[in-house]
Design a protein around this motif. Structure first.
Motif, PDB file in Angstrom:
ATOM      1  N   THR A 101     -40.200  46.159  -4.739  1.00 30.11           N
ATOM      2  CA  THR A 101     -39.728  44.776  -4.604  1.00 30.11           C
ATOM      3  C   THR A 101     -38.603  44.485  -5.591  1.00 30.11           C
ATOM      4  OG1 THR A 101     -41.346  43.945  -6.185  1.00 30.11           O
ATOM      5  CG2 THR A 101     -41.991  43.965  -3.864  1.00 30.11           C
ATOM      6  N   PHE A 102     -37.866  43.412  -5.321  1.00 33.57           N
ATOM      7  CA  PHE A 102     -36.794  42.952  -6.204  1.00 33.57           C
ATOM      8  C   PHE A 102     -37.066  41.490  -6.523  1.00 33.57           C
ATOM      9  CE2 PHE A 102     -32.722  41.272  -7.384  1.00 33.57           C
ATOM     10  CZ  PHE A 102     -32.135  42.311  -8.093  1.00 33.57           C
ATOM     11  N   ALA A 103     -37.214  41.169  -7.799  1.00 33.88           N
ATOM     12  CA  ALA A 103     -37.481  39.788  -8.219  1.00 33.88           C
ATOM     13  C   ALA A 103     -36.196  39.147  -8.727  1.00 33.88           C
ATOM     14  CB  ALA A 103     -38.547  39.769  -9.305  1.00 33.88           C
ATOM     15  N   TYR A 105     -34.417  34.916  -9.776  1.00 31.75           N
ATOM     16  CA  TYR A 105     -34.628  33.477  -9.964  1.00 31.75           C
ATOM     17  C   TYR A 105     -33.826  32.758  -8.891  1.00 31.75           C
ATOM     18  CZ  TYR A 105     -35.060  28.915 -12.110  1.00 31.75           C
ATOM     19  OH  TYR A 105     -35.350  27.599 -12.332  1.00 31.75           O
ATOM     20  N   ASP A 106     -34.503  32.014  -8.028  1.00 36.86           N
ATOM     21  CA  ASP A 106     -33.852  31.295  -6.937  1.00 36.86           C
ATOM     22  C   ASP A 106     -33.322  29.964  -7.449  1.00 36.86           C
ATOM     23  OD1 ASP A 106     -32.993  30.194  -4.569  1.00 36.86           O
ATOM     24  OD2 ASP A 106     -34.775  30.778  -3.453  1.00 36.86           O
ATOM     25  N   VAL A 107     -32.008  29.785  -7.357  1.00 34.85           N
ATOM     26  CA  VAL A 107     -31.351  28.579  -7.864  1.00 34.85           C
ATOM     27  C   VAL A 107     -31.725  27.372  -7.009  1.00 34.85           C
ATOM     28  CG1 VAL A 107     -29.110  27.505  -8.315  1.00 34.85           C
ATOM     29  CG2 VAL A 107     -29.447  29.925  -8.797  1.00 34.85           C
ATOM     30  N   ASN A 108     -31.829  27.535  -5.696  1.00 39.01           N
ATOM     31  CA  ASN A 108     -32.095  26.422  -4.793  1.00 39.01           C
ATOM     32  C   ASN A 108     -33.509  25.871  -4.931  1.00 39.01           C
ATOM     33  OD1 ASN A 108     -29.502  26.788  -3.813  1.00 39.01           O
ATOM     34  ND2 ASN A 108     -30.201  28.145  -2.185  1.00 39.01           N
ATOM     35  N   SER A 109     -34.508  26.757  -5.051  1.00 36.53           N
ATOM     36  CA  SER A 109     -35.891  26.292  -5.137  1.00 36.53           C
ATOM     37  C   SER A 109     -36.425  26.266  -6.572  1.00 36.53           C
ATOM     38  CB  SER A 109     -36.793  27.158  -4.261  1.00 36.53           C
ATOM     39  OG  SER A 109     -36.781  28.475  -4.733  1.00 36.53           O
ATOM     40  N   ASN A 110     -35.593  26.628  -7.535  1.00 37.93           N
ATOM     41  CA  ASN A 110     -35.965  26.603  -8.954  1.00 37.93           C
ATOM     42  C   ASN A 110     -37.267  27.344  -9.235  1.00 37.93           C
ATOM     43  OD1 ASN A 110     -33.693  25.109  -9.665  1.00 37.93           O
ATOM     44  ND2 ASN A 110     -34.737  23.183  -9.199  1.00 37.93           N
ATOM     45  N   GLY A 111     -37.319  28.591  -8.831  1.00 41.45           N
ATOM     46  CA  GLY A 111     -38.499  29.392  -9.079  1.00 41.45           C
ATOM     47  C   GLY A 111     -38.214  30.871  -8.924  1.00 41.45           C
ATOM     48  N   ILE A 112     -39.132  31.677  -9.399  1.00 45.16           N
ATOM     49  CA  ILE A 112     -39.000  33.121  -9.266  1.00 45.16           C
ATOM     50  C   ILE A 112     -39.470  33.534  -7.875  1.00 45.16           C
ATOM     51  CG2 ILE A 112     -39.800  35.350 -10.109  1.00 45.16           C
ATOM     52  CD1 ILE A 112     -40.029  34.110 -12.860  1.00 45.16           C
ATOM     53  N   ARG A 113     -38.660  34.305  -7.188  1.00 47.83           N
ATOM     54  CA  ARG A 113     -38.976  34.819  -5.858  1.00 47.83           C
ATOM     55  C   ARG A 113     -38.790  36.323  -5.868  1.00 47.83           C
ATOM     56  NH1 ARG A 113     -40.729  30.426  -5.513  1.00 47.83           N
ATOM     57  NH2 ARG A 113     -39.896  28.658  -4.401  1.00 47.83           N
ATOM     58  N   SER A 114     -39.324  36.979  -4.862  1.00 46.03           N
ATOM     59  CA  SER A 114     -39.108  38.418  -4.722  1.00 46.03           C
ATOM     60  C   SER A 114     -39.071  38.769  -3.244  1.00 46.03           C
ATOM     61  CB  SER A 114     -40.203  39.208  -5.438  1.00 46.03           C
ATOM     62  OG  SER A 114     -41.448  38.964  -4.842  1.00 46.03           O
ATOM     63  N   PHE A 115     -38.481  39.907  -2.957  1.00 46.36           N
ATOM     64  CA  PHE A 115     -38.442  40.397  -1.575  1.00 46.36           C
ATOM     65  C   PHE A 115     -38.612  41.909  -1.603  1.00 46.36           C
ATOM     66  CE2 PHE A 115     -34.082  40.355  -3.041  1.00 46.36           C
ATOM     67  CZ  PHE A 115     -33.576  41.583  -2.628  1.00 46.36           C
ATOM     68  N   ILE A 116     -39.003  42.452  -0.474  1.00 43.59           N
ATOM     69  CA  ILE A 116     -39.164  43.892  -0.345  1.00 43.59           C
ATOM     70  C   ILE A 116     -37.772  44.497  -0.178  1.00 43.59           C
ATOM     71  CG2 ILE A 116     -40.147  45.744   1.084  1.00 43.59           C
ATOM     72  CD1 ILE A 116     -42.367  43.726   1.820  1.00 43.59           C
ATOM     73  N   CYS A 117     -37.481  45.518  -0.962  1.00 44.98           N
ATOM     74  CA  CYS A 117     -36.130  46.102  -0.979  1.00 44.98           C
ATOM     75  C   CYS A 117     -35.668  46.578   0.398  1.00 44.98           C
ATOM     76  CB  CYS A 117     -36.069  47.256  -1.969  1.00 44.98           C
ATOM     77  SG  CYS A 117     -36.223  46.736  -3.675  1.00 44.98           S
ATOM     78  N   ALA A 118     -36.569  47.085   1.202  1.00 46.93           N
ATOM     79  CA  ALA A 118     -36.203  47.566   2.534  1.00 46.93           C
ATOM     80  C   ALA A 118     -35.757  46.421   3.447  1.00 46.93           C
ATOM     81  CB  ALA A 118     -37.370  48.298   3.167  1.00 46.93           C
ATOM     82  N   ASN A 119     -36.098  45.166   3.104  1.00 50.33           N
ATOM     83  CA  ASN A 119     -35.743  44.007   3.928  1.00 50.33           C
ATOM     84  C   ASN A 119     -34.435  43.347   3.506  1.00 50.33           C
ATOM     85  OD1 ASN A 119     -38.061  44.486   5.314  1.00 50.33           O
ATOM     86  ND2 ASN A 119     -39.223  42.842   4.345  1.00 50.33           N
ATOM     87  N   PHE A 120     -33.726  43.925   2.545  1.00 50.94           N
ATOM     88  CA  PHE A 120     -32.444  43.369   2.117  1.00 50.94           C
ATOM     89  C   PHE A 120     -31.431  43.552   3.240  1.00 50.94           C
ATOM     90  CE2 PHE A 120     -28.320  43.819   0.022  1.00 50.94           C
ATOM     91  CZ  PHE A 120     -28.288  42.670  -0.734  1.00 50.94           C
ATOM     92  N   VAL A 121     -30.680  42.468   3.580  1.00 52.90           N
ATOM     93  CA  VAL A 121     -29.707  42.547   4.666  1.00 52.90           C
ATOM     94  C   VAL A 121     -28.297  42.706   4.110  1.00 52.90           C
ATOM     95  CG1 VAL A 121     -28.740  41.372   6.672  1.00 52.90           C
ATOM     96  CG2 VAL A 121     -31.178  41.223   6.212  1.00 52.90           C
ATOM     97  N   LYS A 122     -27.809  41.691   3.356  1.00 49.46           N
ATOM     98  CA  LYS A 122     -26.453  41.798   2.807  1.00 49.46           C
ATOM     99  C   LYS A 122     -26.195  40.694   1.796  1.00 49.46           C
ATOM    100  CE  LYS A 122     -24.016  38.886   6.091  1.00 49.46           C
ATOM    101  NZ  LYS A 122     -22.806  38.710   6.840  1.00 49.46           N
ATOM    102  N   CYS A 123     -25.152  40.924   0.994  1.00 52.34           N
ATOM    103  CA  CYS A 123     -24.660  39.882   0.077  1.00 52.34           C
ATOM    104  C   CYS A 123     -23.653  39.039   0.849  1.00 52.34           C
ATOM    105  CB  CYS A 123     -23.935  40.511  -1.106  1.00 52.34           C
ATOM    106  SG  CYS A 123     -25.000  41.206  -2.335  1.00 52.34           S
ATOM    107  N   CYS A 124     -23.619  37.757   0.524  1.00 49.60           N
ATOM    108  CA  CYS A 124     -22.657  36.870   1.195  1.00 49.60           C
ATOM    109  C   CYS A 124     -21.444  36.628   0.324  1.00 49.60           C
ATOM    110  CB  CYS A 124     -23.323  35.539   1.495  1.00 49.60           C
ATOM    111  SG  CYS A 124     -24.710  35.698   2.610  1.00 49.60           S
TER     112      CYS A 124
END
Length: 124
Positions: A101-103, A105-124
């Motif tokens: 996983t990759f953790a 800090y989400d600026v929009n929701s003001n909290g720590i989030r994480s996602f599974i690395c295999a589910n990464f799509v792209k940078c905008c």
């Protein structure tokens, strides 16, 4: 003319960069291996995805915030804006890197989030 203190600082920076580089390479290989094992990806697919995550991580280190897209566990796409600033370290000082996983800090929701690395799509 270089002073002794400047020379020592330069040496410390080079050693620090080598350790950081080794750590990045080790984590890159570990992430690719975990994606091959857990998500039944080919070696090529896993290395491409792991390389995208490395580039994303380096953008996070150099820029204040980075927008990106990943696939949530329920299959929907999520666009997030991430940062690696102090709030993440203050909220969870014992956080360690993980190859699955990759953790962030989400600026929009003001909290720590994480996602599974295999589910990464792209940078905008």
């Amino acid at each position: 003319m270089k002073t002794l203190q400047n020379t020592q600082t330069e040496t410390q920076n080079r050693v620090s960069n080598r350790k950081e580089s080794f750590y990045s390479k080790r984590l890159f290989i570990a992430r690719a291996t975990a994606m091959m094992r857990n998500n039944h990806m080919t070696r090529s697919e896993a290395f491409k995805k792991a390389w995208e995550i490395v580039k994303f991580y380096h953008r996070l280190l150099t820029e204040k915030s980075v927008s990106f897209i990943y696939i949530k566990k329920d299959g929907s796409y999520r666009k997030a804006t991430a940062t690696l600033t102090d709030p993440m370290r203050r909220e969870n000082p014992y956080w360690k890197a993980n190859e699955v996983t990759f953790a962030y800090y989400d600026v929009n929701s003001n909290g720590i989030r994480s996602f599974i690395c295999a589910n990464f799509v792209k940078c905008c």
